[in-house]
Write a protein that holds these residues in place. Structure first.
Motif, PDB file in Angstrom:
ATOM      1  N   ALA A  88       4.333 -28.656  -8.949  1.00 37.37           N
ATOM      2  CA  ALA A  88       4.580 -27.317  -9.474  1.00 37.37           C
ATOM      3  C   ALA A  88       5.424 -27.355 -10.744  1.00 37.37           C
ATOM      4  O   ALA A  88       5.146 -26.650 -11.725  1.00 37.37           O
ATOM      5  CB  ALA A  88       5.264 -26.459  -8.414  1.00 37.37           C
ATOM      6  N   GLN A 137       4.267 -26.354 -14.643  1.00 36.79           N
ATOM      7  CA  GLN A 137       4.972 -25.330 -15.397  1.00 36.79           C
ATOM      8  C   GLN A 137       5.622 -25.863 -16.675  1.00 36.79           C
ATOM      9  O   GLN A 137       6.311 -25.130 -17.379  1.00 36.79           O
ATOM     10  CB  GLN A 137       6.028 -24.675 -14.515  1.00 36.79           C
ATOM     11  CG  GLN A 137       5.466 -23.605 -13.589  1.00 36.79           C
ATOM     12  CD  GLN A 137       5.208 -22.302 -14.325  1.00 36.79           C
ATOM     13  OE1 GLN A 137       6.130 -21.663 -14.835  1.00 36.79           O
ATOM     14  NE2 GLN A 137       3.946 -21.902 -14.385  1.00 36.79           N
ATOM     15  N   CYS A 186      -4.149 -21.684 -11.158  1.00 30.96           N
ATOM     16  CA  CYS A 186      -3.953 -22.915 -10.404  1.00 30.96           C
ATOM     17  C   CYS A 186      -3.472 -24.039 -11.323  1.00 30.96           C
ATOM     18  O   CYS A 186      -2.620 -24.846 -10.933  1.00 30.96           O
ATOM     19  CB  CYS A 186      -5.253 -23.318  -9.704  1.00 30.96           C
ATOM     20  SG  CYS A 186      -4.996 -24.461  -8.332  1.00 30.96           S
ATOM     21  N   HIS A 244      -1.625 -23.539 -13.964  1.00 35.58           N
ATOM     22  CA  HIS A 244      -0.244 -23.199 -14.302  1.00 35.58           C
ATOM     23  C   HIS A 244       0.715 -23.456 -13.138  1.00 35.58           C
ATOM     24  O   HIS A 244       1.874 -23.832 -13.359  1.00 35.58           O
ATOM     25  CB  HIS A 244      -0.137 -21.725 -14.710  1.00 35.58           C
ATOM     26  CG  HIS A 244      -0.950 -21.366 -15.924  1.00 35.58           C
ATOM     27  ND1 HIS A 244      -1.105 -22.201 -16.995  1.00 35.58           N
ATOM     28  CD2 HIS A 244      -1.645 -20.236 -16.224  1.00 35.58           C
ATOM     29  CE1 HIS A 244      -1.869 -21.614 -17.909  1.00 35.58           C
ATOM     30  NE2 HIS A 244      -2.205 -20.437 -17.470  1.00 35.58           N
ATOM     31  N   LEU A 245       0.244 -23.245 -11.914  1.00 35.32           N
ATOM     32  CA  LEU A 245       1.108 -23.380 -10.745  1.00 35.32           C
ATOM     33  C   LEU A 245       1.074 -24.783 -10.138  1.00 35.32           C
ATOM     34  O   LEU A 245       2.025 -25.196  -9.474  1.00 35.32           O
ATOM     35  CB  LEU A 245       0.705 -22.353  -9.685  1.00 35.32           C
ATOM     36  CG  LEU A 245       0.997 -20.887 -10.037  1.00 35.32           C
ATOM     37  CD1 LEU A 245       0.328 -19.954  -9.028  1.00 35.32           C
ATOM     38  CD2 LEU A 245       2.499 -20.627 -10.092  1.00 35.32           C
ATOM     39  N   ALA A 293      -0.746 -23.918  -4.958  1.00 33.43           N
ATOM     40  CA  ALA A 293      -0.467 -22.505  -4.704  1.00 33.43           C
ATOM     41  C   ALA A 293      -1.346 -21.971  -3.588  1.00 33.43           C
ATOM     42  O   ALA A 293      -2.457 -22.446  -3.376  1.00 33.43           O
ATOM     43  CB  ALA A 293      -0.725 -21.689  -5.980  1.00 33.43           C
ATOM     44  N   ASP A 348      -0.447 -16.553  -4.198  1.00 27.89           N
ATOM     45  CA  ASP A 348       0.236 -17.040  -5.400  1.00 27.89           C
ATOM     46  C   ASP A 348      -0.701 -16.964  -6.609  1.00 27.89           C
ATOM     47  O   ASP A 348      -0.317 -16.513  -7.690  1.00 27.89           O
ATOM     48  CB  ASP A 348       0.677 -18.493  -5.235  1.00 27.89           C
ATOM     49  CG  ASP A 348       1.730 -18.710  -4.160  1.00 27.89           C
ATOM     50  OD1 ASP A 348       2.381 -17.734  -3.757  1.00 27.89           O
ATOM     51  OD2 ASP A 348       1.884 -19.872  -3.734  1.00 27.89           O
ATOM     52  N   TYR A 394      -0.437 -14.309 -10.120  1.00 26.24           N
ATOM     53  CA  TYR A 394      -0.086 -14.815 -11.453  1.00 26.24           C
ATOM     54  C   TYR A 394      -0.574 -13.884 -12.557  1.00 26.24           C
ATOM     55  O   TYR A 394       0.133 -13.649 -13.542  1.00 26.24           O
ATOM     56  CB  TYR A 394      -0.650 -16.219 -11.656  1.00 26.24           C
ATOM     57  CG  TYR A 394       0.158 -17.034 -12.640  1.00 26.24           C
ATOM     58  CD1 TYR A 394       1.278 -17.737 -12.208  1.00 26.24           C
ATOM     59  CD2 TYR A 394      -0.182 -17.108 -13.986  1.00 26.24           C
ATOM     60  CE1 TYR A 394       2.046 -18.486 -13.095  1.00 26.24           C
ATOM     61  CE2 TYR A 394       0.573 -17.857 -14.878  1.00 26.24           C
ATOM     62  CZ  TYR A 394       1.689 -18.535 -14.430  1.00 26.24           C
ATOM     63  OH  TYR A 394       2.449 -19.260 -15.324  1.00 26.24           O
ATOM     64  N   SER A 411       8.020 -17.638 -15.090  1.00 29.66           N
ATOM     65  CA  SER A 411       6.859 -17.788 -14.209  1.00 29.66           C
ATOM     66  C   SER A 411       7.092 -18.813 -13.103  1.00 29.66           C
ATOM     67  O   SER A 411       6.349 -18.822 -12.118  1.00 29.66           O
ATOM     68  CB  SER A 411       5.619 -18.172 -15.028  1.00 29.66           C
ATOM     69  OG  SER A 411       5.891 -19.250 -15.902  1.00 29.66           O
ATOM     70  N   ARG A 464       7.176 -17.287  -2.956  1.00 28.82           N
ATOM     71  CA  ARG A 464       6.874 -18.679  -3.300  1.00 28.82           C
ATOM     72  C   ARG A 464       8.165 -19.481  -3.480  1.00 28.82           C
ATOM     73  O   ARG A 464       8.238 -20.651  -3.080  1.00 28.82           O
ATOM     74  CB  ARG A 464       6.031 -18.711  -4.579  1.00 28.82           C
ATOM     75  CG  ARG A 464       5.687 -20.110  -5.089  1.00 28.82           C
ATOM     76  CD  ARG A 464       4.790 -20.009  -6.321  1.00 28.82           C
ATOM     77  NE  ARG A 464       4.630 -21.281  -7.007  1.00 28.82           N
ATOM     78  CZ  ARG A 464       3.766 -22.224  -6.684  1.00 28.82           C
ATOM     79  NH1 ARG A 464       2.970 -22.044  -5.638  1.00 28.82           N
ATOM     80  NH2 ARG A 464       3.673 -23.346  -7.380  1.00 28.82           N
TER      81      ARG A 464
END
Length: 398
Positions: free
Chosen positions: A21, A25, A218, A220-221, A224, A228, A232, A288, A295
């Motif tokens: 994660a 990010q 997905c 970016h995270l 998730a 989640d 976003y 974010s 989360r």
């Protein structure tokens, strides 16, 4: 070295999930080049910068950049908007996003306004008159055409002119050229703000748009749950379920289990797990990484709520509290403000999370505070003696 994970269903420990994660990010990476090129690289990781009017420290869209790349030209975001690299829309709340996201938002632009409802049918003449005004005379602020009598009330106390312009903005018929010094939108026509190739780009179907938004979420995270992913870009899960199923069926997303999570998780088609993530960051409440409070608890065991609207006697930590990331954990929180008149970055309270030793995190946090003060043009850092992290920070920030 990072560890690639083979295709198919994936099992992740909670530690691995955190690393995935954080890397997704944009933490623990080197950003090089001009401020503009660094911003573009960062946006491939976060995709969206949420904006907010509160300016007790700094505008919220600036903090995610500082958290990942450190001190930078504070005009970099406004310059990107002016040059047609980013645009403002209701992506994740009020947000700035790369212009290539514009076609993926058009399905939303065709839908009724979520707050104004059938406003257009009741106020068509006013809406079209203000649209004609923008078309004929150029950029316009709501205050220039206000119909208000008396003082403005709450933040959402819109008069008819503001409501009409916001209707046009949500529908994509106008966009924002900039935000003025008071953070008010400056409305203009999209064709005078956005690049022609973006405006002329084909508009995907709603299903294809939702699919691509979930796929990007997905990326970016990193890892998730479905909720989640939908959150976003502020999709309602019931409306995005078919898009998710299609992504899994064609292999664009893979299912995963995460240690301690009750729900099925999803990861990108290509998943790489870093061996470690090394960073120290002061996070905006609207970053974010942390804007999804549920989360936060699943991923970091970190309970976080914004207390801006909580009466002062009932606040637990403070008015504008930034979560603190050190290494792979959210280790504490700082109640902060920029005292511009005195030239001081003030830490009104500094708190450690349970089980975190101050000696392991105080020095890198103090270094970030000094860097932030310099970045904001402030001369000193002053730490009040409130909270379990305050005493070591006082000594380090003298």
């Amino acid at each position: 070295m990072a560890q690639p994970r083979s295709r198919g269903a994936v099992e992740l420990s909670l530690t691995e999930a955190r690393r995935v994660a954080l890397a997704a990010q944009g933490f623990g990476r080197e950003y090089r080049g001009s401020d503009a090129s660094q911003l573009q690289k960062l946006l491939t990781h976060v995709g969206v910068l949420q904006i907010d009017s509160v300016n007790v420290l700094v505008r919220s869209q600036e903090l995610p950049i500082f958290a990942r790349i450190g001190a930078h030209d504070r005009r970099v975001v406004s310059n990107a908007v002016t040059k047609g690299k980013m645009f403002e829309y209701w992506v994740h709340e009020a947000s700035l996003a790369p212009v290539d996201l514009h076609p993926l938002m058009r399905w939303k632009m065709r839908r009724p306004h979520p707050w104004l409802g059938n406003y257009y049918s009741r106020n068509r003449a006013l809406v079209e008159r203000l649209y004609a005004r923008v078309r004929a005379d150029g950029p316009l602020k709501a205050a220039e055409v206000s119909t208000r009598v008396g003082k403005k009330g709450t933040w959402w106390d819109w008069d008819d002119a503001k409501s009409a312009l916001e209707y046009l903005f949500y529908a994509g018929r106008v966009t924002t050229r900039a935000r003025d010094i008071d953070f008010a939108r400056v409305y203009d026509l999209p064709e005078r703000v956005l690049p022609r190739n973006v405006l002329n780009a084909e508009t995907p179907s709603e299903l294809d748009s939702r699919r691509e938004l979930l796929r990007r979420a997905c990326e970016h995270l990193g890892v998730a749950t479905f909720t989640d992913l939908a959150d976003y870009h502020r999709q309602k899960p019931r409306d995005a379920r078919a898009a998710l199923d299609a992504l899994v069926e064609d292999g664009a997303l893979r299912t995963a289990t995460v240690e301690g999570w009750d729900e099925v998780a999803y990861v990108p088609k290509r998943l790489t797990i870093p061996r470690r993530v090394t960073t120290c960051a002061l996070l905006s409440p609207f970053d974010s990484l942390v804007w999804n409070r549920d989360r936060n608890e699943r991923l970091f065991d970190f309970h976080y709520r914004i207390e801006i609207y909580t009466p002062k006697p009932k606040r637990r930590f403070g008015y504008y509290v930034l979560p603190v990331l050190c290494g792979e954990r959210l280790v504490g929180r700082l109640d902060m403000k920029a005292d511009r008149h005195a030239g001081v970055l003030r830490v009104e309270g500094a708190y450690l999370e349970r089980g975190v030793a101050a000696k392991s995190v105080a020095a890198p946090i103090a270094a970030r505070l000094r860097e932030m003060a310099s970045w904001l043009g402030l001369d000193d850092v002053a730490v009040a003696r409130r909270g379990s992290l305050a005493t070591p920070l006082v000594a380090l920030c003298k």
